[in-house]
Design an enzyme around this catalytic site. Structure first.
Site, PDB file in Angstrom:
ATOM      1  N   LEU A   1       0.849  -1.188   0.000  1.00 57.05           N
ATOM      2  CA  LEU A   1       0.000   0.000   0.000  1.00 57.05           C
ATOM      3  C   LEU A   1       0.886   1.238   0.000  1.00 57.05           C
ATOM      4  CD1 LEU A   1      -2.849  -0.765   2.591  1.00 57.05           C
ATOM      5  CD2 LEU A   1      -3.131  -0.387   0.138  1.00 57.05           C
ATOM      6  N   ASP A   2       0.536   2.228  -0.819  1.00 57.27           N
ATOM      7  CA  ASP A   2       1.267   3.493  -0.815  1.00 57.27           C
ATOM      8  C   ASP A   2       1.171   4.148   0.558  1.00 57.27           C
ATOM      9  OD1 ASP A   2       1.976   3.314  -3.476  1.00 57.27           O
ATOM     10  OD2 ASP A   2       0.250   4.467  -4.193  1.00 57.27           O
TER      11      ASP A   2
END
Length: 323
Positions: A49-50
């Site tokens: 996930l960013d």
């Protein structure tokens, strides 16, 4: 005082479902979980996930790390806010604004029509600010040097996409997508299609495979569980990822043979299985053995992915939770 974990009690196999907070990288979460639990080996995450993103981040322990390739291939469900009228170099709110347009003329109908064009298979160019490699270097490393290189589009899939809300200039989108989809790129592409630009201002992963946001725990809550000595109760068994597969129980002899890499004869429980269909395989005492694949032409189970687990699973046939 920190509790000393005895060596014989230190093994953990399964998934911890973390609700990643905005601002953390996925590896930040892994490092925090390692520090809290004292587990240094065979701990990883199932699907990056960013830093901007929040939501479901499965942390894999022990034998569950052998299922990470299956986990990252599972469908993922996202909720994303797109800020129309501003384009950034990273396609999200952390980047520098490179263009601004007035989105006031964009209608709800236009947005809905453009969103439907992304449903199904299509080619997507990954963002420069991504971990993909080109010429041996991560794209984000090149971007930080001020370099822009050509990126080869990749085929990605969106299974479902819809608009949840529109409060100009923000449109809220829900999407279920396959592996390799960059939601940031989707926001940028949507803005381009609407001729006003756009970027991701908020992103939540609500589901990956069977793992839902409602069943996650944040790192603060997990730290309390560790201090109270109950964090292992939060670990889901490895086969919880695979409850969409049918199950079969092997005899002691068949278990020994399949663990040795041999094929084993098909028993009555596989009589309705299709050719190359995968099943969850269990021992007669309820331990999850792994995944077997049926070769219907030989009426035999072939080992596909075999694990070494000591404890019975609650998902084993006739042991409670059965798929």
């Amino acid at each position: 005082m920190n509790k000393i974990i005895k060596k014989e009690d230190s093994r953990v196999d399964g998934f911890l479902l973390v609700n990643k907070a905005r601002g953390l990288t996925s590896m930040d979460v892994v490092r925090k979980v390692k520090r809290l639990t004292g587990m240094e080996r065979r701990v990883g995450h199932g699907g990056t996930l960013d830093p901007l993103a929040e939501g479901v981040l499965p942390i894999c322990f022990g034998q569950a790390t052998r299922l990470m390739d299956l986990l990252i291939n599972e469908p993922k469900e996202y909720q994303m806010d797109v800020l129309l009228g501003e384009s950034t170099d990273t396609y999200d709110a952390e980047g520098a604004i490179i263009d601004q347009q007035d989105p006031s003329a964009v209608s709800r109908k236009q947005i809905e029509e453009e969103l439907q064009k992304f449903q199904g298979l299509f080619w997507q160019e990954p963002p420069m600010h991504s971990a993909l490699k080109q010429g041996g270097k991560r794209l984000y490393e090149l971007a930080r040097q001020g370099l822009e290189v050509e990126r080869e589009p990749r085929q990605v899939r969106i299974y479902e996409i819809k608009m949840l809300d529109l409060k100009m200039p923000i449109v809220t989108i829900a999407a279920v997508c396959g592996r390799g989809m960059y939601m940031r790129s989707l926001a940028n592409d949507l803005g381009t299609a609407l001729k006003c630009g756009g970027h991701t201002s908020s992103l939540i992963r609500r589901r990956i495979g069977p793992f839902q946001l409602e069943n996650t725990i944040n790192l603060e809550e997990f730290a309390i569980a560790v201090s109270e000595g109950r964090w292992r109760e939060l670990i889901r068994p490895p086969d919880s990822l695979l409850l969409n597969l049918r199950s079969a129980t092997l005899s002691v002899t068949a278990e020994r043979e399949i663990r040795n890499g041999q094929s084993v004869p098909l028993a009555n429980h596989g009589s309705k299985a299709g050719h190359l269909e995968k099943h969850r395989l269990y021992s007669i005492d309820g331990r999850f053995i792994g995944i077997g694949r049926l070769d219907r032409s030989r009426n035999q189970w072939d080992p596909h992915k075999i694990l070494m687990l000591k404890s019975p699973s609650p998902h084993a046939p006739d042991m409670g939770l059965e798929a």
